[in-house]
Design an enzyme around this catalytic site. Structure first.
Site, PDB file in Angstrom:
ATOM      1  N   CYS A 130       0.834  -1.210   0.000  1.00  0.00           N
ATOM      2  CA  CYS A 130       0.000   0.000   0.000  1.00  0.00           C
ATOM      3  C   CYS A 130       0.867   1.258   0.000  1.00  0.00           C
ATOM      4  CB  CYS A 130      -0.964  -0.041   1.197  1.00  0.00           C
ATOM      5  SG  CYS A 130      -2.283   1.166   1.078  1.00  0.00           S
TER       6      CYS A 130
ATOM      7  N   HIS B 114      -3.482  -5.739   1.318  1.00  0.00           N
ATOM      8  CA  HIS B 114      -2.754  -5.914   2.581  1.00  0.00           C
ATOM      9  C   HIS B 114      -2.656  -7.367   3.031  1.00  0.00           C
ATOM     10  CE1 HIS B 114      -2.446  -1.611   3.827  1.00  0.00           C
ATOM     11  NE2 HIS B 114      -3.389  -1.508   2.904  1.00  0.00           N
TER      12      HIS B 114
ATOM     13  N   GLU C 287      -0.787  -8.554   5.237  1.00  0.00           N
ATOM     14  CA  GLU C 287      -0.560  -8.649   6.692  1.00  0.00           C
ATOM     15  C   GLU C 287      -1.865  -8.641   7.469  1.00  0.00           C
ATOM     16  OE1 GLU C 287      -0.523  -6.015   4.972  1.00  0.00           O
ATOM     17  OE2 GLU C 287      -0.786  -4.169   6.117  1.00  0.00           O
TER      18      GLU C 287
END
Ligand code: ADP
Lengths: 227, 623, 84, 84
Positions: A87, A196, A198
């Site tokens: 990002c 994302h 994560e």
């Protein structure tokens, strides 16, 4: 020895703790790196996390690019250091010219957070080698300026050289050209990804565990890399 | 910018020309000077009280300070007599580490951890400038949470707008949502729930309430007392500008007529990046035990922070006002004291820790300036005084407690609204009911397509719900659930609910229903409800009918809490949500927080797909 | 075809976090002689016929500027003014 | 003190969704003679000493504009040019 993966904190970084958690869940040691300190502390790879570095004022990533730590990272990246920009990290990599193109305002002009399907197009990079080419994965996307643009020649070249890493499928959340969600450099060590991973590493908090693959890939890459 | 922040040593010691400056000496010498106290919202008797307290007329700066601190917003002068019930009727709780009166209530949730949460309104600013009004509403509540020593970890946003198809809703709603989104997303706080309600009664008075949740180690709890004479008063955060200098701009013109264009109150603009840095800097200061006391600067700016911190400790304070870093050099003392500039905190620091504090601030790129020091009580008996000078000239000399604790308190007249009986007589039972399958189908479709019931994803997907990686449940669930301890799996569930239409029909039971709904929403996740916060949105307290609604709602909420056995730990009152004579529906918004010892055991609202089983049994509990 | 340019800037007393962030970043680039940076919007409007200043003003009032926090000015782009 | 103005606009071939959104909203306001709207940034730089165009160009090259997607132009603000 466990691999050591650095996670950079810029002023305004937000997903740095999440990225560190993902690194740990994948079995590596997470090492905090500070924007103002050029020392990479001997890490084997670097994650530039999501967030709004320097408020993302002016353009996303424009100011972060000049942080002292970025000089060392840029030099390292050119020499083969694995770097994953997520990002805001992707935006910084583009601003720093480590990746081609730019990320611009979402075409619908809104910030958008949703669970997004991606197709892994290239499993040949340091960060995607545990995926199957063509594999579809589900991870969150959340951005206001995630629309990838580049000139036609660059886009054609990215396609021709297998450097489109991931593409949005079942809907493009921001208007990215050719549905591009992530790209890599020629050597495959630097990857920028808008969604994302994560945030998809624990069943309790994510829509899937698909994000973990990016972090186990780097371990596999490092294990296989000639010392 | 460009230039380094001026340090204490850089300030000119040469006094400014005192001509035109309303000093304490000037105020003493000119007792008959006319002052625009009415324009500042003070009544004759209130102004007389001020003169009595000071033994002279107030200076321009003092008048500004009293008008702010004795306003409804800061003094709770109309609501105080009612709000007492929350403490009086509250069940005993040994969890509560800080309660009503603090920046936010703090509840202990394990040996090591406590949580703090609070809901607040930013209604009027969000009508004037929807984006910035809503954004700074989030910023403000987050600083309240931060001031308690907590790391903010989530936000929620109960919202109410006018009719969905009204043109002004098309101006207000997108701005509000974008403002909440931008600010919360930029702070890295997951948005875990809220409400969107449309009703014509909110047309000129949208309700923008914002809730924040924070978590802290029990021993990191902070308080606002400016204890310890000799300690340094530090202003941390953004520079001070002419933001939101509302009524106080009246003071700018001696003739009280048209205040110049320049002096118009300006809208507060939020800088979430600065707030994010402020959060990280403060948390680092707490962990290093570098602060004695801390208070956020909210609506009443420096005035509130200086007087509240001093009053809480019973100390005095000496402030060199010219040391406040300004965005506009031409600002005058009363403007600096009234400014509502965002992203600022006031710290009380031991002198030998000052360097370390300034260093931490610098690490995070947050301006910090020592602007004063804590002083002792003068005679040893009296509480101390707040003495503020401007380039050497005293412009404020007041007992801080007189602004904070000795404000006016009113038991305002109350009367049941004249139309209530008629409203209550118009019962739902008299409405025609769909009786055929087609009519039923049509009704269901109409209901689920209505703005109040339809899918809210078009709003919620503008909010980050994943950041921090601890969001267990968020939209479309009935409660937000957050894991607060990765090691033990401890989690909290929060729901905020309100129903202005119920409360309009019966404010006592309407408030209870809001509480019950939030309580149920939390309970169905598997959490044990433990604490309540509330935002009481009402019309003008000067209208006896509104005051009656308010009193009833407070009584209902206090009784409901007593029955359920959970305390109200903090909240906010927003009056004057009114266009002309028309008040909004009384709208108590209630937040309930519950605990989950093992957050993996939470129950989501959808029917779970059970592998192996071909069907589930569905039970209906309750009457 | 000449264009109408609308420059929209925050009112001087309003905080400009963007400009401030850029100003704070400049020393890192070795620039120390800049005292302030303000960031606003530049809007170029192209008409299908003759450029119409009054029409542009109406658009600015309604859509381009937020009068609560912003001021704007309107002008015909100089013919020599390069599109940046 | 004279300022330097840097105008940054998206390159013509890059889609400008903001400008397009404004253009699309115009017919609803009864405006039908606008053929295109482009929205960029106007940046005003104030120097502590003399305004320095070269310095400003350097800042623009490094920071203010992204050459991949943007063009910029630089000029001294006309003394008469009102701050909007
Ligand atoms: N303004 C808002 N901000 C964040 N979440 C919201 C907001 N409005 C509604 N939601 C969320 O959307 C979901 C659906 O809302 P709603 O239809 O009001 O549910 P309910 O009627 O069950 O309270 C809930 O999870 C709620 O928390």
């Amino acid at each position: 020895m466990t691999a050591r993966i650095g996670v950079v904190t810029f002023p305004g970084s937000l997903d740095d703790r999440d990225a560190a958690r993902a690194v740990r869940l994948a079995g590596a040691e997470a090492v905090s790196l500070w924007h103002d300190d050029p020392d990479l502390r001997g890490v084997d790879g670097v994650v530039l996390p999501g967030g709004f570095s320097y408020g993302d004022y002016l353009r996303c990533g424009a100011i972060a690019r000049f942080a002292p730590v970025m000089e060392t990272i840029a030099a390292g990246a050119r020499a083969g250091l694995p770097v994953l920009g997520i990002c805001n990290g992707f935006q910084i990599l583009c601003e720093a010219h480590l990746l081609p193109g730019a990320l611009t305002r979402n075409q619908h002009l809104h910030f958008r957070n949703r669970d997004q399907w991606l197709r892994i197009e290239s499993a040949g990079t340091a960060w995607t080698n545990t995926f199957q080419p063509g594999q579809e994965i589900l991870i969150p996307v959340k951005n206001g300026e995630g629309c990838y643009v580049a000139d036609e020649r660059t886009l054609d070249e990215l396609e021709a050289t297998g450097r489109v890493v991931a593409r949005y499928v079942h809907g493009n959340p921001n208007g990215s050209q050719r549905d591009i969600a992530g790209i890599t450099n020629e050597a495959g060590n630097v990857v920028g990804l808008m969604p994302h991973p994560e945030h998809a590493v624990e069943a309790l908090t994510g829509p899937s565990l698909d994000g973990l693959g990016f972090f186990t890939s780097i371990l596999k890459h490092l294990a296989g890399a000639p010392a | 910018m460009g230039q380094p922040e001026p340090t204490l040593a850089d300030y000119p010691s040469a006094p400014v020309d005192p001509a035109g400056l309303d000093t304490v000496a000037q105020a003493t010498a000119t007792p008959g000077e006319l002052q625009p106290y009415t324009e500042l919202g003070l009544r004759d008797d209130e102004y007389d009280r001020i003169r009595q307290i000071l033994g002279r007329r107030p200076t321009q700066s003092e008048l500004a300070m009293y008008s702010i601190m004795w306003s409804e917003h800061c003094s709770y002068k109309s609501s105080k007599v009612h709000l007492r019930q929350f403490s009086e009727k509250a069940p005993p709780s040994d969890r509560m580490l800080a309660g009503i009166g603090e920046n936010a209530g703090v509840i202990q949730v394990s040996d090591k951890l406590a949580v703090t949460f609070k809901v607040e309104s930013h209604n009027h600013p969000s009508f004037v400038e929807p984006h910035q009004g809503a954004a700074t509403g989030v910023g403000g509540i987050v600083r309240d949470i931060l001031a308690m020593g907590a790391r903010p970890i989530a936000v929620m946003d109960p919202l109410r707008f006018g009719a969905a198809d009204h043109p002004d809703t098309a101006r207000v709603l997108p701005g509000v949502v974008a403002g909440i989104g931008t600010y919360g997303n930029s702070l890295g706080l997951p948005n875990i729930g809220g409400e969107v309600v449309f009703d014509p009664c909110y047309q000129g008075n949208p309700l923008v309430n914002a809730l924040s949740l924070g978590v802290l180690p029990v021993d990191r709890l902070q308080n606002k007392a400016a204890a310890g004479p000799g300690n340094v008063v530090v202003l941390l955060g953004a520079k001070t500008g002419r933001d939101g200098i509302g009524g106080v701009s009246v003071l700018a013109s001696a003739t009280f007529d048209d205040a110049s264009e320049q002096r118009r109150p300006s809208v507060q603009v939020g800088d979430p990046f600065m707030e994010k840095l402020l959060i990280e800097a403060c948390l680092e200061l707490y962990d290093a035990q570098l602060v004695v006391g801390i208070q956020d600067l909210g609506g009443a700016g420096l005035t509130c922070a200086l007087t509240e911190t001093a009053a809480a400790a019973g100390t005095g304070m000496r402030v060199w006002l010219e040391r406040v870093p300004l965005r506009e050099a031409s600002m005058e003392p009363h403007e600096i004291l009234a400014s509502e500039s965002q992203e600022r905190m006031l710290l009380i620091v031991a002198p030998d820790r000052l360097d370390a504090v300034l260093k931490t601030a610098e690490k995070w790129g947050v301006p910090a300036s020592a602007i004063g020091e804590v002083t002792g009580p003068e005679s040893g008996v009296e509480p101390g005084r707040l003495l503020i000078t401007w380039h050497g000239h005293p412009v404020v000399d007041v007992p801080p407690g007189s602004l904070v604790d000795d404000g006016p308190v009113y038991a305002r007249p109350m009367r049941e609204p004249a139309d209530l009986i008629l409203l209550q007589a118009d019962r739902a039972e008299t409405l025609a009911r769909p009786s055929t399958p087609e009519a039923l189908r049509e009704t269901v479709l109409r209901m689920i397509a209505s703005p109040n019931l339809c899918d809210k994803t078009w709003i919620t997907e503008q909010y980050d719900r994943y950041v921090l990686g601890n969001t267990v449940l968020a939209q479309p669930e009935d409660s937000g659930v957050i894991r607060i301890d990765e090691e033990t799996g401890l989690g909290v569930a929060i729901s905020v609910d309100g129903n202005g239409r119920y409360a309009r029909l019966d404010p006592y039971n309407g408030a209870k229903l809001a509480l019950a709904e939030a309580y149920r929403n939390v309970a169905v996740t598997g959490a044990r409800p433990v604490a309540v916060t509330d935002c009481l949105n009402f019309g003008s307290p000067e209208d006896p009918a509104v005051m009656w609604q308010f009193a009833e709602a407070v009584r209902g909420l206090a009784d409901g809490c007593a029955e359920l056995g959970i305390p109200v730990t903090g909240g906010n009152v927003s009056f004057y949500n009114q266009t002309g004579a028309a008040a909004i529906h009384p709208t108590p918004v209630v937040g309930v927080l519950g605990l989950l010892d093992d957050v993996t055991q939470r129950v989501p609202m959808g029917f779970a797909r059970t592998t192996g089983a071909d069907h589930d049994l569905i039970f209906l509990l309750g009457e | 075809m000449p264009r109408v340019v609308v420059d929209v800037m925050l009112k001087p007393e309003i905080l400009d976090p963007q400009g401030q962030a850029v100003a704070n970043a400049l020393p890192r680039l070795g620039v120390t002689d800049v005292s302030s940076v303000r960031i606003g919007r530049r809007i170029e409007i192209e008409f299908s016929g003759q450029p119409d200043l009054d029409r542009a003003r109406e658009i600015a009032d309604k859509l381009l500027a937020n009068p609560v926090i912003e001021d704007y000015s309107i002008r015909l782009a100089d013919p020599e003014e390069s599109t940046p």
